[in-house]
Design a protein around this motif. Structure first.
Motif, PDB file in Angstrom:
ATOM      1  N   THR A   1      -3.256  -5.543 -29.256  1.00 12.61           N
ATOM      2  CA  THR A   1      -4.096  -4.606 -29.918  1.00 12.61           C
ATOM      3  C   THR A   1      -3.234  -3.755 -30.726  1.00 12.61           C
ATOM      4  OG1 THR A   1      -4.319  -2.919 -28.123  1.00 12.61           O
ATOM      5  CG2 THR A   1      -5.790  -4.833 -28.152  1.00 12.61           C
ATOM      6  N   LEU A   2      -3.812  -2.860 -31.716  1.00  9.83           N
ATOM      7  CA  LEU A   2      -3.196  -1.968 -32.636  1.00  9.83           C
ATOM      8  C   LEU A   2      -2.614  -0.798 -31.740  1.00  9.83           C
ATOM      9  CD1 LEU A   2      -4.025  -0.973 -36.073  1.00  9.83           C
ATOM     10  CD2 LEU A   2      -3.605   0.626 -34.463  1.00  9.83           C
ATOM     11  N   GLU A   3      -3.516  -0.509 -30.733  1.00  7.31           N
ATOM     12  CA  GLU A   3      -3.242   0.726 -30.059  1.00  7.31           C
ATOM     13  C   GLU A   3      -1.858   0.212 -28.982  1.00  7.31           C
ATOM     14  OE1 GLU A   3      -4.873   3.519 -26.429  1.00  7.31           O
ATOM     15  OE2 GLU A   3      -6.093   1.842 -27.257  1.00  7.31           O
ATOM     16  N   GLU A   4      -1.772  -1.109 -28.575  1.00  8.40           N
ATOM     17  CA  GLU A   4      -0.527  -1.585 -27.783  1.00  8.40           C
ATOM     18  C   GLU A   4       0.744  -1.716 -28.861  1.00  8.40           C
ATOM     19  OE1 GLU A   4      -1.669  -5.339 -25.984  1.00  8.40           O
ATOM     20  OE2 GLU A   4      -3.097  -4.242 -24.690  1.00  8.40           O
ATOM     21  N   CYS A   5       0.407  -1.841 -29.947  1.00  9.71           N
ATOM     22  CA  CYS A   5       1.606  -1.668 -30.771  1.00  9.71           C
ATOM     23  C   CYS A   5       2.369  -0.357 -30.856  1.00  9.71           C
ATOM     24  CB  CYS A   5       1.181  -1.985 -32.483  1.00  9.71           C
ATOM     25  SG  CYS A   5       0.703  -3.600 -32.849  1.00  9.71           S
ATOM     26  N   PHE A   6       1.729   0.595 -30.642  1.00 12.46           N
ATOM     27  CA  PHE A   6       2.256   1.844 -30.327  1.00 12.46           C
ATOM     28  C   PHE A   6       3.013   2.014 -29.091  1.00 12.46           C
ATOM     29  CE2 PHE A   6       1.797   5.977 -28.429  1.00 12.46           C
ATOM     30  CZ  PHE A   6       2.636   6.855 -29.190  1.00 12.46           C
ATOM     31  N   TYR A   7       2.353   1.566 -28.030  1.00 13.56           N
ATOM     32  CA  TYR A   7       3.011   1.634 -26.802  1.00 13.56           C
ATOM     33  C   TYR A   7       4.191   0.488 -26.544  1.00 13.56           C
ATOM     34  CZ  TYR A   7      -0.502   5.171 -25.687  1.00 13.56           C
ATOM     35  OH  TYR A   7      -1.346   6.373 -25.550  1.00 13.56           O
ATOM     36  N   ALA A   8       4.065  -0.553 -27.041  1.00 15.80           N
ATOM     37  CA  ALA A   8       5.018  -1.584 -26.894  1.00 15.80           C
ATOM     38  C   ALA A   8       6.224  -1.226 -27.378  1.00 15.80           C
ATOM     39  CB  ALA A   8       4.327  -2.925 -27.854  1.00 15.80           C
ATOM     40  N   ALA A   9       6.415  -0.419 -28.393  1.00 12.24           N
ATOM     41  CA  ALA A   9       7.432  -0.016 -29.034  1.00 12.24           C
ATOM     42  C   ALA A   9       8.291   1.077 -28.141  1.00 12.24           C
ATOM     43  CB  ALA A   9       7.503   0.589 -30.653  1.00 12.24           C
ATOM     44  N   ILE A  10       7.557   2.142 -27.482  1.00 14.93           N
ATOM     45  CA  ILE A  10       8.163   2.879 -26.541  1.00 14.93           C
ATOM     46  C   ILE A  10       8.600   1.966 -25.141  1.00 14.93           C
ATOM     47  CG2 ILE A  10       7.564   4.655 -25.096  1.00 14.93           C
ATOM     48  CD1 ILE A  10       5.392   5.383 -26.976  1.00 14.93           C
ATOM     49  N   HIS A  11       8.051   1.135 -24.879  1.00 16.56           N
ATOM     50  CA  HIS A  11       8.316   0.306 -23.615  1.00 16.56           C
ATOM     51  C   HIS A  11       9.571  -0.551 -24.098  1.00 16.56           C
ATOM     52  CE1 HIS A  11       5.051   1.098 -20.649  1.00 16.56           C
ATOM     53  NE2 HIS A  11       4.278   1.131 -21.716  1.00 16.56           N
ATOM     54  N   ALA A  12       9.778  -0.802 -25.171  1.00 17.89           N
ATOM     55  CA  ALA A  12      10.961  -1.823 -25.678  1.00 17.89           C
ATOM     56  C   ALA A  12      12.124  -0.979 -25.719  1.00 17.89           C
ATOM     57  CB  ALA A  12      10.493  -2.334 -26.982  1.00 17.89           C
ATOM     58  N   PHE A  13      12.081   0.379 -26.036  1.00 18.82           N
ATOM     59  CA  PHE A  13      13.262   0.991 -25.903  1.00 18.82           C
ATOM     60  C   PHE A  13      13.468   1.367 -24.471  1.00 18.82           C
ATOM     61  CE2 PHE A  13      12.453   1.708 -30.471  1.00 18.82           C
ATOM     62  CZ  PHE A  13      13.807   1.504 -31.187  1.00 18.82           C
TER      63      PHE A  13
ATOM     64  N   ILE B   1       3.749  10.573 -22.243  1.00 16.72           N
ATOM     65  CA  ILE B   1       4.683   9.221 -22.328  1.00 16.72           C
ATOM     66  C   ILE B   1       6.077   9.655 -21.718  1.00 16.72           C
ATOM     67  CG2 ILE B   1       5.921   8.259 -24.267  1.00 16.72           C
ATOM     68  CD1 ILE B   1       3.120   8.519 -25.953  1.00 16.72           C
ATOM     69  N   VAL B   2       6.637   8.825 -21.095  1.00 16.60           N
ATOM     70  CA  VAL B   2       7.803   8.817 -20.495  1.00 16.60           C
ATOM     71  C   VAL B   2       8.878   7.990 -21.299  1.00 16.60           C
ATOM     72  CG1 VAL B   2       9.231   7.997 -18.682  1.00 16.60           C
ATOM     73  CG2 VAL B   2       6.836   8.943 -18.206  1.00 16.60           C
ATOM     74  N   VAL B   3       9.832   8.897 -21.765  1.00 15.03           N
ATOM     75  CA  VAL B   3      10.897   8.039 -22.706  1.00 15.03           C
ATOM     76  C   VAL B   3      12.252   8.106 -21.777  1.00 15.03           C
ATOM     77  CG1 VAL B   3      12.385   8.565 -24.771  1.00 15.03           C
ATOM     78  CG2 VAL B   3       9.705   8.889 -24.749  1.00 15.03           C
ATOM     79  N   GLU B   4      12.871   7.112 -21.781  1.00 11.07           N
ATOM     80  CA  GLU B   4      14.067   6.930 -20.842  1.00 11.07           C
ATOM     81  C   GLU B   4      15.342   6.938 -21.843  1.00 11.07           C
ATOM     82  OE1 GLU B   4      14.025   3.516 -18.323  1.00 11.07           O
ATOM     83  OE2 GLU B   4      11.822   3.488 -17.917  1.00 11.07           O
ATOM     84  N   SER B   5      16.381   7.558 -21.584  1.00 18.48           N
ATOM     85  CA  SER B   5      17.551   7.772 -22.163  1.00 18.48           C
ATOM     86  C   SER B   5      18.642   7.046 -21.680  1.00 18.48           C
ATOM     87  CB  SER B   5      17.848   9.490 -22.312  1.00 18.48           C
ATOM     88  OG  SER B   5      16.814  10.072 -22.742  1.00 18.48           O
ATOM     89  N   ARG B   6      19.836   7.113 -22.302  1.00 16.57           N
ATOM     90  CA  ARG B   6      20.934   6.143 -22.103  1.00 16.57           C
ATOM     91  C   ARG B   6      21.610   6.610 -20.943  1.00 16.57           C
ATOM     92  NH1 ARG B   6      24.156   3.263 -25.703  1.00 16.57           N
ATOM     93  NH2 ARG B   6      21.962   2.620 -26.375  1.00 16.57           N
TER      94      ARG B   6
ATOM     95  N   ALA C   1       7.950   3.614 -32.152  1.00 24.25           N
ATOM     96  CA  ALA C   1       9.427   3.574 -32.142  1.00 24.25           C
ATOM     97  C   ALA C   1      10.012   5.022 -32.251  1.00 24.25           C
ATOM     98  CB  ALA C   1       9.874   2.515 -33.132  1.00 24.25           C
ATOM     99  N   LEU C   2       9.368   5.819 -33.204  1.00 20.56           N
ATOM    100  CA  LEU C   2      10.024   7.078 -33.280  1.00 20.56           C
ATOM    101  C   LEU C   2       9.684   7.886 -32.167  1.00 20.56           C
ATOM    102  CD1 LEU C   2       8.622   7.931 -37.014  1.00 20.56           C
ATOM    103  CD2 LEU C   2      10.905   7.183 -36.416  1.00 20.56           C
ATOM    104  N   VAL C   3       8.723   7.890 -31.478  1.00 23.85           N
ATOM    105  CA  VAL C   3       8.367   8.549 -30.133  1.00 23.85           C
ATOM    106  C   VAL C   3       9.259   8.031 -29.029  1.00 23.85           C
ATOM    107  CG1 VAL C   3       6.691   9.021 -28.516  1.00 23.85           C
ATOM    108  CG2 VAL C   3       5.724   9.059 -30.683  1.00 23.85           C
ATOM    109  N   GLY C   4       9.673   6.786 -29.172  1.00 20.19           N
ATOM    110  CA  GLY C   4      10.545   6.096 -28.032  1.00 20.19           C
ATOM    111  C   GLY C   4      11.991   6.649 -28.365  1.00 20.19           C
ATOM    112  N   GLY C   5      12.309   7.337 -29.486  1.00 20.61           N
ATOM    113  CA  GLY C   5      13.754   8.014 -29.372  1.00 20.61           C
ATOM    114  C   GLY C   5      14.650   7.168 -30.600  1.00 20.61           C
TER     115      GLY C   5
END
Length: 572
Positions: A338-350, A383-388, A212-216
């Motif tokens: 998986t635990l690794e997917e927990c990390f990426y799931a938060a980024i994708h959710a944002f 990692i790609v983070v999308e903005s508003r 989540a922090l990485v996702g902004g």
């Protein structure tokens, strides 16, 4: 032949150091290059109650916490009686002989006074190190594996550190000595084959929080509830700095409304909860869907309904997460497995929340939240983070007029509009005209097509019968699948953490199957019912014990379904 796999369960009463011992063993093993996974289950009262934690150590990646035990460490008599049936043939019980007595003659039971020996070092908390020393002796671990772990763990730059390190290393030696007096051994655990690249050892909730922090993430508001509370605790510690805000709300209602208030104001915002809290958030989630405001809700599933099993695991919130609000709505859901997917799931959710401008639910579960595991350190550069997508035009903006998603104005900037929970026109003003409701409903559902970029796994795609787990059941199902394939069973494999919307190509392939088998931890077979509504011939293997699947159980049940569906293709 050397052992490649070592499974230990620590069981006792809350407060006896059960979890601490298990976590220490896993950390020590990961530090020297093994793959590790823990699973913990504990009572819901504040203190005391039966608690157990399982650590699995392998030379190759760990997919599940394991079925049968090599060693049971029993801290009290109840733990000994309750967990002994889970020992494999030839497994060993270590118990605290100062707490209770067992007839050891001709058995695989070994009594060691853990706490007494630990206190003899001058450290009243060294009993767990006695246990670890005894375990190391059972699998012929080199002494330095644990001694180096102790030095690294307790070297904090304080004057007292040397004494703490000395007493703990002495306790390790006492455990080894006690075990060397007995004629017991499990065989030598093979030397670790260190994973390629740098590893990090995390719990599931921490991995999700870091993602989540990485996702902004900029704003977090939450209310404590098991098993999601540690996400709030993590944010209170680490979501700091200019423009960051963390707050413990007085209820789930305050938390969710604050999150969408922050989303309206232009911030990336998140809350975390469990099933009961998600129910309280229902109306606010519907408002965010209606007014098209981004926000992320983490639902860490537990046994339910109502208070249910607050510290046990289940996968029974899928239907309520897809449809948490009344009326016509369908919330995007990402369920890491998986635990690794927990990390990426938060980024994708944002990314999803910002892209389609609405609420997104991360559907985790207790078995992931409390699991500790070593995973590859993510490469943040990839990692790609999308903005508003911010509106920068003139006033008089009709945000809701188009059939497609449109830029969001920020309060105080141009393009003022009303974020309205009632049906509305292009600027958000209330209207009950049938034509507007038709237009807005189709707009809201149409935006989900923007989220059809989810990826999926697929193997043996030509088979008529496929296995498709979801969420935390992925690991046990994958381990079962690999054993079944090795035995000659013909079955395909599919998996995705993107449950709504499903990747279109995946759905197309699933519709061609004669049978799709869904292992899931709920009574109703929730995911298979969703797939059937989409034209997939799906059946569930269900379990609702509050515990994860055992691999052996899945091997049996998957084999039965495959043989019943396509007996002519079974080669075993």
């Amino acid at each position: 032949m050397q052992k490649q796999d070592f499974i230990v369960r620590f069981a006792g009463e809350g407060g006896q150091g059960v979890v601490t011992a298990s976590e220490a063993l896993a950390q020590a093993a990961a530090q020297v290059g093994y793959h590790v996974m823990t699973f913990a289950t504990f009572p819901s009262q504040i203190s005391g109650g039966p608690t157990w934690t399982q650590s699995r150590i392998r030379t190759t990646p760990v997919l599940s916490s394991g079925d049968e035990l090599d060693v049971l460490v029993a801290f009290n008599e109840d733990a000994y009686e309750s967990h002994q049936p889970d020992l494999r043939k030839g497994g060993i019980v270590l118990y605290d002989s100062a707490e209770f007595e067992v007839d050891e003659d001709g058995t695989n039971v070994i009594g060691i006074p853990f706490e007494e020996l630990g206190k003899s070092t001058g450290n009243p908390r060294a009993g767990n190190m006695v246990v670890l020393g005894a375990l190391a002796n059972l699998v012929s671990w080199p002494e330095e594996y644990l001694s180096e772990f102790v030095k690294k763990r307790f070297s904090r730059g304080r004057a007292a550190d040397e004494e703490i390190i000395r007493s703990n290393i002495e306790a390790l030696g006492l455990g080894r000595q006690e075990m060397s007096k007995r004629e017991f051994s499990l065989g030598e655990l093979a030397a670790p084959i260190p994973p390629g690249g740098e590893q990090v050892l995390l719990k599931g909730n921490d991995a999700l929080s870091i993602g989540a922090l990485v996702g902004g993430l900029e704003t977090f508001v939450g209310y404590p509830i098991s098993p999601a509370t540690t996400i709030l605790v993590f944010m209170e510690r680490y979501l700091v700095g200019p423009g960051k805000f963390v707050y413990q709300g007085s209820s789930e209602l305050e938390s969710i409304n604050a999150v969408f208030g922050a989303g309206y104001a232009g911030k990336k915002a998140m809350t975390s909860t469990a099933g009961p809290g998600l129910s309280l958030m229902s109306e606010a989630i519907g408002m965010a869907w209606m007014s098209e405001i981004p926000g992320v809700i983490v639902n860490v599933q537990r046994g339910g309904p109502a208070t249910g099993l607050p510290t046990k695991t289940e996968q029974s919130d899928l239907l309520s997460s897809l449809n948490p609000a009344h009326g016509d709505s369908r919330i995007p859901v990402i369920a890491p497995g998986t635990l690794e997917e927990c990390f990426y799931a938060a980024i994708h959710a944002f990314n999803w929340a910002e892209r389609y401008q609405g609420p997104v639910i991360i559907l985790s579960e207790m078995m992931l939240s409390e699991r500790t595991q070593n995973i590859p350190k993510p490469d943040l550069a990839k990692i790609v983070v999308e903005s508003r997508n911010v509106f920068r035009g003139d006033n008089g903006y009709q945000r809701y007029e188009s059939s497609e998603v449109s830029p969001m104005p920020i309060p105080g900037g141009p393009g003022a509009y009303v974020a309205n929970a009632s049906e509305h026109d292009g600027t958000g003003d209330t209207t009950h005209l049938p034509s507007r409701h038709v237009h807005m409903t189709e707009r809201r559902f149409g935006k989900l097509k923007l989220l059809e970029d989810g990826t999926y796994e697929a193997e043996h795609v030509g088979e008529s019968v496929a296995l498709m787990p979801w969420g935390g059941s992925k690991g046990p199902a994958r381990e079962a699948y690999e054993e079944l394939i090795a035995s000659g069973l013909n079955v395909g494999w599919y998996y995705t953490m993107y449950l709504n919307p499903l990747p279109p190509k995946l759905l197309e392939e699933l519709r061609q199957k004669e049978l799709v088998i869904i292992p899931e931890l709920n009574y109703q077979g929730q995911f298979s019912s969703v797939l059937r509504s989409l034209g997939v011939k799906a059946e569930s293997i269900t379990q609702y014990t509050g515990l994860p699947f055992k691999v052996s159980h899945l091997i049996e049940k998957i084999g039965e379904k495959v043989r019943a569906s396509a007996p002519e293709k079974v080669t075993v």
